[in-house]
Scaffold this motif. Structure first.
Motif, PDB file in Angstrom:
ATOM      1  N   PRO A   1       0.799  -1.360   0.029  1.00 40.75           N
ATOM      2  CA  PRO A   1       0.073  -0.070  -0.019  1.00 40.75           C
ATOM      3  C   PRO A   1       0.857   1.139  -0.221  1.00 40.75           C
ATOM      4  O   PRO A   1       1.882   1.393   0.755  1.00 40.75           O
ATOM      5  CB  PRO A   1      -0.724  -0.036   1.292  1.00 40.75           C
ATOM      6  N   HIS A   2       0.419   2.333  -0.653  1.00 42.46           N
ATOM      7  CA  HIS A   2       0.916   3.752  -0.711  1.00 42.46           C
ATOM      8  C   HIS A   2      -0.310   4.596  -0.784  1.00 42.46           C
ATOM      9  O   HIS A   2      -1.373   4.176  -1.170  1.00 42.46           O
ATOM     10  CB  HIS A   2       1.681   3.695  -2.049  1.00 42.46           C
ATOM     11  N   ALA A   3       0.037   5.664  -0.065  1.00 47.38           N
ATOM     12  CA  ALA A   3      -0.824   6.890  -0.308  1.00 47.38           C
ATOM     13  C   ALA A   3      -0.508   8.282  -0.290  1.00 47.38           C
ATOM     14  O   ALA A   3       0.703   8.279   0.401  1.00 47.38           O
ATOM     15  CB  ALA A   3      -1.872   6.554   1.083  1.00 47.38           C
ATOM     16  N   THR A   4      -0.874   8.905  -1.033  1.00 45.34           N
ATOM     17  CA  THR A   4      -0.503  10.453  -0.978  1.00 45.34           C
ATOM     18  C   THR A   4      -1.573  11.242  -0.675  1.00 45.34           C
ATOM     19  O   THR A   4      -2.699  11.340  -1.042  1.00 45.34           O
ATOM     20  CB  THR A   4       0.022  10.789  -2.298  1.00 45.34           C
ATOM     21  N   ALA A   5      -1.413  12.551   0.331  1.00 44.27           N
ATOM     22  CA  ALA A   5      -2.544  13.262   0.483  1.00 44.27           C
ATOM     23  C   ALA A   5      -1.734  14.712   0.074  1.00 44.27           C
ATOM     24  O   ALA A   5      -0.801  15.120   0.292  1.00 44.27           O
ATOM     25  CB  ALA A   5      -2.667  13.247   2.054  1.00 44.27           C
ATOM     26  N   ALA A   6      -2.915  15.622  -0.338  1.00 40.48           N
ATOM     27  CA  ALA A   6      -2.600  16.953  -0.587  1.00 40.48           C
ATOM     28  C   ALA A   6      -3.777  17.812   0.452  1.00 40.48           C
ATOM     29  O   ALA A   6      -4.935  17.356   0.197  1.00 40.48           O
ATOM     30  CB  ALA A   6      -2.661  17.475  -1.814  1.00 40.48           C
ATOM     31  N   VAL A   7      -3.398  18.756   0.983  1.00 42.62           N
ATOM     32  CA  VAL A   7      -4.437  19.533   1.688  1.00 42.62           C
ATOM     33  C   VAL A   7      -4.121  21.020   1.479  1.00 42.62           C
ATOM     34  O   VAL A   7      -3.089  21.563   1.422  1.00 42.62           O
ATOM     35  CB  VAL A   7      -4.278  19.245   3.334  1.00 42.62           C
ATOM     36  N   LEU A   8      -5.179  21.795   1.567  1.00 44.44           N
ATOM     37  CA  LEU A   8      -5.142  23.334   1.241  1.00 44.44           C
ATOM     38  C   LEU A   8      -6.485  23.744   2.334  1.00 44.44           C
ATOM     39  O   LEU A   8      -7.304  23.381   2.252  1.00 44.44           O
ATOM     40  CB  LEU A   8      -5.379  23.665   0.047  1.00 44.44           C
ATOM     41  N   ASP A   9      -5.741  24.760   3.090  1.00 41.87           N
ATOM     42  CA  ASP A   9      -6.643  25.452   4.357  1.00 41.87           C
ATOM     43  C   ASP A   9      -7.304  26.612   3.333  1.00 41.87           C
ATOM     44  O   ASP A   9      -6.750  27.559   3.239  1.00 41.87           O
ATOM     45  CB  ASP A   9      -5.675  26.083   5.252  1.00 41.87           C
ATOM     46  N   LEU A  10      -8.758  26.306   2.942  1.00 41.41           N
ATOM     47  CA  LEU A  10      -9.067  27.572   2.331  1.00 41.41           C
ATOM     48  C   LEU A  10      -9.476  28.811   3.220  1.00 41.41           C
ATOM     49  O   LEU A  10      -9.360  30.013   2.592  1.00 41.41           O
ATOM     50  CB  LEU A  10     -10.668  27.105   2.093  1.00 41.41           C
ATOM     51  N   ASP A  11      -9.063  28.908   4.461  1.00 43.25           N
ATOM     52  CA  ASP A  11      -9.288  29.973   5.328  1.00 43.25           C
ATOM     53  C   ASP A  11      -7.953  30.362   5.791  1.00 43.25           C
ATOM     54  O   ASP A  11      -7.882  31.168   6.794  1.00 43.25           O
ATOM     55  CB  ASP A  11     -10.371  29.571   6.339  1.00 43.25           C
ATOM     56  N   GLY A  12      -6.862  29.918   5.200  1.00 45.21           N
ATOM     57  CA  GLY A  12      -5.529  30.188   5.502  1.00 45.21           C
ATOM     58  C   GLY A  12      -5.134  31.253   4.714  1.00 45.21           C
ATOM     59  O   GLY A  12      -5.742  31.663   3.676  1.00 45.21           O
ATOM     60  N   ALA A  13      -3.947  31.471   4.736  1.00 43.36           N
ATOM     61  CA  ALA A  13      -3.342  32.728   3.787  1.00 43.36           C
ATOM     62  C   ALA A  13      -2.802  32.296   2.675  1.00 43.36           C
ATOM     63  O   ALA A  13      -2.882  32.956   1.666  1.00 43.36           O
ATOM     64  CB  ALA A  13      -1.989  33.392   4.640  1.00 43.36           C
ATOM     65  N   GLY A  14      -2.430  30.969   2.467  1.00 47.83           N
ATOM     66  CA  GLY A  14      -1.738  30.465   1.150  1.00 47.83           C
ATOM     67  C   GLY A  14      -2.629  29.808   0.158  1.00 47.83           C
ATOM     68  O   GLY A  14      -3.762  29.621   0.750  1.00 47.83           O
ATOM     69  N   ARG A  15      -2.273  29.399  -0.896  1.00 46.91           N
ATOM     70  CA  ARG A  15      -3.070  28.957  -1.894  1.00 46.91           C
ATOM     71  C   ARG A  15      -2.143  27.574  -2.652  1.00 46.91           C
ATOM     72  O   ARG A  15      -2.494  27.315  -3.639  1.00 46.91           O
ATOM     73  CB  ARG A  15      -3.455  29.900  -2.994  1.00 46.91           C
ATOM     74  N   THR A  16      -1.211  27.301  -1.921  1.00 44.57           N
ATOM     75  CA  THR A  16      -0.423  26.015  -2.175  1.00 44.57           C
ATOM     76  C   THR A  16      -0.476  24.921  -1.386  1.00 44.57           C
ATOM     77  O   THR A  16      -0.411  25.110  -0.071  1.00 44.57           O
ATOM     78  CB  THR A  16       1.131  26.449  -2.041  1.00 44.57           C
ATOM     79  N   PRO A  17      -1.011  24.007  -1.963  1.00 47.56           N
ATOM     80  CA  PRO A  17      -1.466  22.738  -0.736  1.00 47.56           C
ATOM     81  C   PRO A  17      -0.178  22.114  -0.419  1.00 47.56           C
ATOM     82  O   PRO A  17       0.803  22.047  -1.028  1.00 47.56           O
ATOM     83  CB  PRO A  17      -2.233  21.808  -1.816  1.00 47.56           C
TER      84      PRO A  17
ATOM     85  N   LYS B   1     -12.405  23.168  13.195  1.00 47.11           N
ATOM     86  CA  LYS B   1     -12.192  24.264  13.951  1.00 47.11           C
ATOM     87  C   LYS B   1     -12.135  25.274  13.122  1.00 47.11           C
ATOM     88  O   LYS B   1     -11.682  26.575  13.298  1.00 47.11           O
ATOM     89  CB  LYS B   1     -10.630  24.119  14.488  1.00 47.11           C
ATOM     90  N   GLY B   2     -13.713  25.429  12.402  1.00 45.56           N
ATOM     91  CA  GLY B   2     -13.958  26.484  11.680  1.00 45.56           C
ATOM     92  C   GLY B   2     -13.255  26.822  10.495  1.00 45.56           C
ATOM     93  O   GLY B   2     -13.704  27.751   9.598  1.00 45.56           O
ATOM     94  N   HIS B   3     -12.129  26.105   9.952  1.00 46.12           N
ATOM     95  CA  HIS B   3     -11.643  26.191   8.910  1.00 46.12           C
ATOM     96  C   HIS B   3     -12.075  25.129   7.884  1.00 46.12           C
ATOM     97  O   HIS B   3     -12.261  23.939   8.194  1.00 46.12           O
ATOM     98  CB  HIS B   3     -10.100  26.155   9.219  1.00 46.12           C
TER      99      HIS B   3
END
Length: 270
Positions: free
Chosen positions: A43-59, A238-240
């Motif tokens: 098994p292999h897994a990759t995750a990408a996450v972006l906080d829409l309510d954060g300052a950046g737009r790079t996951p 947490k509201g994000h």
């Protein structure tokens, strides 16, 4: 939406999903039959996450951001391509198109996906739409095999941005705009109405009762008997609002793959 199902719901979920896998042979994916030899799980897994309510737009990417088969998460991309084509023609979706789009997302209907895959122009239509949506590493599946589209976790977050990020201004070099507000709202609504037995996956990273929207994909490979399990969507913590994409392959069973995806999603958001 609860992040963890009850034991009864889990048993129901597993039975329905396994039945859905068996139905893939009638659609565009490979048949769901195990290999004759006992598969060796890798098994292999990759995750990408972006906080829409954060300052950046790079996951933030967790794991090697290589290409995975999409299985049914590509259905979000198919719908986005359909909506872009309708926008270009200056029209709304027809009743027939909605009659395919809604079951395709809500209950992962493969026959509906077959119809819309043909309508958008198969891989070439998907890839033309993806240029406008900001995707850079997604290649449509061969012929009618939409589930063998190849993508990366970071590209799936780019697609999610096109749907959930109202600040996104992605456009093609010709100046044609990407998904308008009405189209984005339509995709969000359908992803928020997925049938209960298919709400596993990235939702595990959210909090109970918070609004989540997602689309999952699952596929057993005939050559190895191993499983591709994927999940993409938006969760609230947490509201994000977080956009989360988890792609995986090589699990010995569907339940192992789901557990891997959910564990990876929780760790990535945390």
């Amino acid at each position: 939406m609860s992040s963890r199902p009850s034991p009864t719901a889990a048993r129901t979920r597993t039975g329905v999903l396994l039945a859905s896998v068996a139905a893939l042979a009638a659609g565009a994916l490979l048949p769901a039959s195990a290999a004759a030899a006992t598969p060796v799980a890798d098994p292999h897994a990759t995750a990408a996450v972006l906080d829409l309510d954060g300052a950046g737009r790079t996951p933030a990417v967790h794991g090697a951001d290589g290409a995975y088969d999409t299985a049914s998460i590509v259905k979000v991309d198919i719908l986005a391509a359909l909506l872009l084509q309708a926008q270009d023609a200056g029209r709304q979706l027809t009743d027939e198109e909605r009659g395919h789009a809604e079951p395709m997302i809500k209950r992962s209907d493969n026959k509906a996906a077959n119809a819309l895959w043909r309508q958008i122009g198969q891989a070439s239509g998907l890839e033309a739409a993806n240029k406008r949506l900001g995707l850079t590493s997604t290649a449509g599946g061969p012929g009618l095999m939409w589930g063998l589209t190849r993508t990366t976790a970071s590209d799936q977050v780019r697609l999610l941005r096109a749907v959930f990020d109202d600040a996104a201004t992605t456009s093609s070099p010709s100046g044609a705009t990407a998904l308008n507000a009405q189209s984005r709202a339509y995709v969000r609504t359908l992803m928020g109405q997925v049938v209960p037995e298919q709400t596993w996956g990235v939702s595990a990273a959210g909090v109970a009762g918070a609004p989540n929207a997602l689309k999952n994909g699952w596929l057993q490979r005939t050559t190895s008997g191993l499983w591709d399990i994927n999940s993409v969507g938006q969760v609230t913590v947490k509201g994000h609002r977080y956009l989360v994409a988890v792609l995986s392959n090589g699990s010995a069973s569907m339940s192992d793959g789901v557990a891997l995806v959910e564990r990876t999603a929780r760790q990535a958001v945390a």
